[in-house]
Design a protein around this motif. Sequence first.
Motif: not given
Length: 109
Positions: A1-7, A61-64, A72-86
């Motif tokens: 899973m990959r997660v984004i945060s709209p800026s 491909t399943g990879n952005p 853009w790394p995969r989301a993990t439960p231990l990493d609170p960071s998400v990709q911010s698109l700006n």
Amino acid sequence: MRVISPSQEGALHASSCPCSGAHHLSDLAYLFHLEILAPLDPAQTRLADEVIARWSAFARTGNPNLPGSTTWPRATPLDPSVQSLNPAGVTRTDFATEHRISFWRSVDR
């Protein structure tokens, strides 16, 4: 899973909307030419091109990730960071901190 945060910076809005920041549907202008939204400026156009390229790569491909772009790394439960698109650039951000999740959880009680 990959997660984004709209800026919130550079978010698009309907030309008649007094909205500020990222809001429901504001991301659609980066994917479609919609008459209701104000036209993209050059920085927003570059971001739109990157978003479309990343979505296309993910669909294929399943990879952005793209050569020469921010990873853009995969989301993990231990990493609170998400990709911010700006329009100023694609970066990593701590979603919970940026969106004040602890505050909103305290209000919901």
